[in-house]
Design a protein around this motif. Structure first.
Motif, short mmCIF file in Angstrom:
data_model
loop_
_atom_site.label_atom_id
_atom_site.label_comp_id
_atom_site.label_asym_id
_atom_site.label_seq_id
_atom_site.Cartn_x
_atom_site.Cartn_y
_atom_site.Cartn_z
N TYR A 1 0.87 -1.23 0.01
CA TYR A 1 -0.05 0.04 -0.07
C TYR A 1 0.89 1.22 0.17
N ASP A 2 1.83 1.23 0.72
CA ASP A 2 2.83 2.28 0.70
C ASP A 2 3.46 2.77 -0.80
N ARG A 3 3.70 1.56 -1.43
CA ARG A 3 4.08 1.78 -2.88
C ARG A 3 3.25 2.19 -3.76
N LEU A 4 1.73 2.24 -3.30
CA LEU A 4 0.60 2.65 -4.01
C LEU A 4 0.32 4.08 -3.70
N GLY A 5 0.98 4.75 -2.83
CA GLY A 5 0.74 6.06 -2.40
C GLY A 5 -0.44 6.37 -1.35
N PHE A 6 -0.86 5.36 -0.62
CA PHE A 6 -1.44 5.30 0.71
C PHE A 6 -0.88 5.83 1.89
N HIS A 7 -1.46 6.57 2.54
CA HIS A 7 -0.58 7.14 3.71
C HIS A 7 -1.64 6.80 4.93
N GLU A 8 -1.26 6.67 6.05
CA GLU A 8 -1.95 6.49 7.52
C GLU A 8 -2.74 7.60 7.72
N ILE A 9 -3.88 7.12 8.18
CA ILE A 9 -5.00 7.96 8.68
C ILE A 9 -5.16 7.72 10.40
N ALA A 10 -5.06 8.86 11.11
CA ALA A 10 -5.00 8.77 12.47
C ALA A 10 -6.40 8.51 13.08
N VAL A 11 -6.82 7.08 13.55
CA VAL A 11 -7.89 6.92 14.28
C VAL A 11 -7.75 6.32 15.74
N PRO A 12 -8.63 7.18 16.63
CA PRO A 12 -8.57 6.78 17.85
C PRO A 12 -8.66 5.03 18.39
N ASP A 13 -7.84 4.84 19.09
CA ASP A 13 -7.93 3.36 19.41
C ASP A 13 -8.45 2.51 18.25
N PRO A 14 -7.67 2.17 17.42
CA PRO A 14 -7.89 1.35 16.38
C PRO A 14 -7.67 0.01 16.46
N GLY A 15 -7.23 -0.58 17.74
CA GLY A 15 -7.04 -1.97 18.02
C GLY A 15 -5.88 -2.53 17.22
N PRO A 16 -6.12 -3.48 16.62
CA PRO A 16 -5.16 -4.23 15.91
C PRO A 16 -5.11 -4.04 14.07
N LEU A 17 -5.87 -2.72 14.02
CA LEU A 17 -5.90 -2.45 12.40
C LEU A 17 -5.17 -1.13 12.36
N THR A 18 -4.52 -0.84 11.21
CA THR A 18 -4.04 0.37 10.63
C THR A 18 -5.05 0.94 9.49
N TYR A 19 -5.40 2.17 9.54
CA TYR A 19 -6.37 2.71 8.37
C TYR A 19 -5.41 3.46 7.55
N LEU A 20 -5.71 3.16 6.35
CA LEU A 20 -4.96 3.88 5.06
C LEU A 20 -5.76 4.80 4.11
N GLY A 21 -5.16 5.80 3.61
CA GLY A 21 -6.31 6.32 2.61
C GLY A 21 -5.25 6.96 1.64
N ARG A 22 -5.96 7.47 0.31
CA ARG A 22 -5.42 8.07 -0.79
C ARG A 22 -6.31 8.75 -1.57
N PRO A 23 -5.91 9.67 -2.35
CA PRO A 23 -6.84 10.30 -3.51
C PRO A 23 -7.23 8.98 -4.15
N THR A 24 -8.01 9.25 -5.33
CA THR A 24 -8.27 8.35 -6.23
C THR A 24 -7.60 8.69 -7.59
N ALA A 25 -7.14 9.92 -7.62
CA ALA A 25 -6.34 10.17 -8.63
C ALA A 25 -5.13 9.48 -9.12
N LEU A 26 -5.12 8.77 -10.14
CA LEU A 26 -3.85 7.97 -10.68
C LEU A 26 -2.67 8.54 -10.66
N ASP A 27 -2.45 10.06 -10.84
CA ASP A 27 -1.32 10.63 -10.84
C ASP A 27 -0.59 10.48 -9.44
N GLU A 28 -1.43 10.32 -8.56
CA GLU A 28 -0.73 10.12 -7.15
C GLU A 28 -0.65 8.70 -6.89
#
Length: 210
Positions: free
Chosen positions: A182-209
């Motif tokens: 996911y890092d290679r695809l341009g996703f970045h971490e989104i801070a979420v309180p008390d995420p437990g065993p999960l990490t949340y990632l996001g990115r714009p849908t624009a392919l140039d990113e």
């Protein structure tokens, strides 16, 4: 062995058994989950089949060149709308087979059944700026060949066509190989309180990113 002619294509109803199989064989942090969840339909009923049923136009598969799906990407452009459809349309027919646990979960299967009955868990305030979400899984034999990137690009283009500007996903934090992908695809971490065993990632849908 998969054919070198593997291609991404739109989901077809006859792909559903393959979607189930891929989900089961990757649901334990990318590994086979059958030792954790004896019912082979449980994990697909939460993480794969509802998307194919409710949003088939956003379900894509990696075809091995012989007509068999060996990977998929699926999701929704509107998480809140998907949650409503999951609650109202998808869940009722499954409630008899997977009744909601009456107390604390005692097994991995009961933990997943509890999740099945709480689709609203997908609505997280910190993710409001990323209204779409996705799941992507590939069988081990077709990983690390560029197919995951091809699936993701197809999905991102489809999201853009539907007006979704950003997408998120959740992953088990311990799955470091998935995080690298996911890092290679341009996703970045989104801070979420008390995420437990999960990490949340996001990115714009624009392919140039990507």
């Amino acid at each position: 062995m998969p054919s070198p002619l593997a291609t991404v294509r739109a989901y077809r109803p006859e792909d559903l058994p393959a979607l189930h199989d891929i989900c089961v064989r990757t649901a334990d942090e990318g590994r086979d989950s059958r030792h954790l969840y004896p019912d082979p339909d449980l994990m697909p009923s939460i993480f794969a089949a509802p998307y194919a049923a409710l949003e088939p136009e956003l379900t894509f598969v990696l075809d091995d060149g012989r007509g068999r799906a060996v990977g998929y990407v699926l999701g929704t452009a509107d998480t809140a709308g998907f949650v409503r459809a999951f609650r109202e349309v998808w869940l009722p027919p499954l409630a008899g087979r997977y009744p909601e646990p009456s107390g604390p979960a005692r097994t991995p299967s009961e933990e997943m059944i509890a999740l099945l009955h709480r689709p609203e868990r997908m609505i997280v305030p910190q993710l409001a700026g990323y209204p779409a979400h996705l799941h992507i899984d590939l069988l081990p034999a077709v990983q690390r060949r560029g197919h995951g990137r091809a699936l993701m690009h197809t999905f991102l283009r489809a999201l853009r066509d539907r007006g979704a500007d950003a997408v998120h996903l959740s992953m088990v934090t311990a799955n470091t190989s998935a995080r690298a992908f996911y890092d290679r695809l341009g996703f970045h971490e989104i801070a979420v309180p008390d995420p437990g065993p999960l990490t949340y990632l996001g990115r714009p849908t624009a392919l140039d990113e990507a």
